[in-house]
Design an enzyme around this catalytic site. Structure first.
Site, mmCIF file in Angstrom:
data_model
loop_
_atom_site.group_PDB
_atom_site.id
_atom_site.type_symbol
_atom_site.label_atom_id
_atom_site.label_comp_id
_atom_site.label_asym_id
_atom_site.label_seq_id
_atom_site.Cartn_x
_atom_site.Cartn_y
_atom_site.Cartn_z
ATOM 1 N N LYS A 188 46.313 -15.377 -19.331
ATOM 2 C CA LYS A 188 46.845 -14.782 -20.174
ATOM 3 C C LYS A 188 46.134 -13.057 -18.276
ATOM 4 C CE LYS A 188 44.384 -10.905 -21.673
ATOM 5 N NZ LYS A 188 44.534 -9.128 -21.550
ATOM 6 N N GLU A 263 32.910 -17.330 -14.369
ATOM 7 C CA GLU A 263 32.929 -15.778 -12.360
ATOM 8 C C GLU A 263 32.750 -15.048 -13.071
ATOM 9 O OE1 GLU A 263 33.555 -13.976 -9.461
ATOM 10 O OE2 GLU A 263 35.526 -14.758 -9.432
ATOM 11 N N GLU A 398 26.267 -3.610 -11.796
ATOM 12 C CA GLU A 398 27.465 -3.337 -11.548
ATOM 13 C C GLU A 398 28.406 -2.501 -11.487
ATOM 14 O OE1 GLU A 398 30.124 -7.144 -10.461
ATOM 15 O OE2 GLU A 398 29.880 -6.815 -12.106
#
Length: 495
Positions: A188, A263, A398
């Site tokens: 996906k 990850e 982040e």
């Protein structure tokens, strides 16, 4: 010289591009579609199916049928030969693949083109690994004449979910090890960048990939992605993306205890010691963030600089940033391309405002980029903040944009403690001309990858991944194959 504008007009004309399930090109079962737009100017590139749980069901069924059918009879040699043909197909279509990425998610064309060695290297590395999978004969202490051995078997159907910031490399990093080990895949792609992944599926089909071994379901993460993560017919899920989404995927995977590799995000430190080679370190430290407009999970966005050289170094990084050229990715002179979407640009703008509001100083950038040639796009000036403290939002969260937070430090013990004071642990950089200093820092920093006097080095043979909230599992190297294999013990009574 390639005429990128002409090739772009040939490549995407706004027409519908079907997804790939069971070897067939098809619409979503709901009939819904979603637009794929160029983030540099907002123009329509194509439309793709907006798949959902029903399409995921069909794709998983096709992957299971292939796994238990013809694909299971492929020998290691045949899997290797297929991967090598796929690599040749990628090489032949490399310019078109790169242009597709540039149009769909904005990465400057020179950067996408430069990834050929890595991507082609991955395909050929995993081709080599396909014929290197083996078990062990193990002496045991069980009474009698008992023979024991292990065999390595493919885990089964793999669900893969990738982000939008590097579709070519991201796809190959998920698909190639699965093919090498004999697994099948339902992938996906991000709803923000699906087009290149569909092109990749066609290249693999033309190389002779059996029906159902690879399936591409385009759609929204909240619909197709969530359905894939929770699907009881998926044996393993691999995901690259945000930590929050990774946590949701890990929770969804508990339904059938599928194996999971993640990850995830990062807030990576770059440490510049007082003995660093400043001339070499400045451009590397800057592009550790500004490459791909900061849309990189390993971006070295916390720049720790020894106080003795802090002011000069940070000034030079800001000067470097100010000279970077902002523009469309297909312009070969572009250094910094667009942000993927208006929503992501707005998110970054929030951090640009938060920095000064919390006391940071804008040394360069700090604004959206507008003007002639940038109309309709989502552009942010490369930004360097000075006067940053560890507790500021820009130093903790982040950003996933072209933003550097510069922070001075006094001692190595201090900077190690501060660099590690984050929930993330994906990557780090160290700049020092003293070998002992470099070794000490590299071993003490809690991160999956540490680069010394360099950054962004990734090789097919070297494992990559994070620790802490940056995820678990490794991609690259021989360890990557272990993520797609189960170990079976076989005992034989020879009496």
């Amino acid at each position: 010289m390639t005429d990128w504008k002409a090739l772009a007009a040939e490549l995407y004309d706004g027409s519908f591009r079907p997804m790939f399930v069971g070897g067939a090109w098809c619409e979503a079962r709901s009939g819904k579609v979603m637009d794929a737009r160029n983030p540099a100017d907002g123009s329509l590139l194509a439309s793709v199916p907006q798949g959902d749980a029903a399409d995921v069901d069909a794709a998983v069924a096709a992957a299971r049928k292939a796994f238990e059918g013809p694909w299971s009879r492929f020998t290691p040699f045949e899997r290797q030969a297929l991967l090598l043909r796929i690599a040749d197909g990628f090489e032949a279509a490399w310019e078109r693949l790169c242009l597709s990425d540039t149009l769909d998610m904005g990465m400057p064309i020179q950067r996408t083109l430069a990834n050929s060695r890595r991507v082609l290297g991955m395909l050929r590395f995993y081709a080599g690994q396909a014929v290197s999978i083996h078990g062990q004969t193990i002496p045991n202490s069980f009474p009698g004449e008992i023979y024991s051995q292990t065999v390595r078997e493919p885990v089964g159907v793999v669900g893969a979910i990738i982000p939008w910031n590097a579709p070519i490399a991201g796809s190959v990093w998920k698909i190639a090890p699965a093919l090498a080990t004999g697994c099948t895949v339902v992938l996906k792609p991000s709803e923000e960048a699906s087009l290149t992944v569909l092109m990749i599926a066609r290249i693999m089909q033309e190389a002779g990939l059996p029906d159902g071994v690879l399936n591409i379901v385009t759609g929204l993460g909240a619909e197709a992605g969530a359905a894939l993560a929770a699907h009881p017919g998926v044996d393993k899920i691999v995901f690259t993306g945000s930590t929050a989404t990774g946590q949701a995927i890990a929770r969804a995977a508990t339904g059938n205890l599928k194996r999971v590799s993640l990850e995830l995000g990062g807030k990576s430190p770059v440490i510049v010691c007082r003995d660093a080679d400043i001339d070499k370190a400045v451009p590397v430290a800057a592009m550790a963030v500004f490459a791909n407009s900061g849309q990189i999970c390993i971006a070295g966005s916390r720049l720790f600089v020894a106080r003795e050289i802090h002011d000069e170094f940070v000034r030079r990084v800001a000067d470097f940033a100010a000279k970077l050229r902002i523009g469309h990715g297909i312009d070969e002179g572009t250094d910094v391309g667009p942000i993927i979407s208006a929503r992501q640009a707005e998110r970054i703008a929030g951090y640009l405002a938060a920095g000064p509001n919390e006391g940071a100083e804008v040394l360069t950038g700090g604004l959206r980029a507008e003007g002639a040639g940038l109309e309709g796009g989502h552009f942010i000036h490369p930004t360097v903040f000075g006067g940053v403290t560890d507790d500021m939002t820009i130093a903790r969260e982040e950003i996933f944009g072209p933003v550097i937070s510069a922070l001075p430090f006094d001692t190595l013990d201090e900077v190690v403690e501060r660099a590690n004071a984050t929930p993330y642990g994906l990557a780090a950089g160290v700049f020092s001309t003293h070998l002992g200093t470099a070794h000490k820092l590299a071993h003490r920093i809690k991160a999956g990858s540490v680069w010394v006097n360099m950054y962004h080095a990734i090789d097919p043979a070297v494992p990559f991944g994070g620790v802490k909230m940056s995820g678990y599992g490794r991609e690259g190297g021989t360890e990557h194959l272990d993520e797609y294999l189960d170990t079976k013990a076989i005992w034989i009574n020879t009496d």
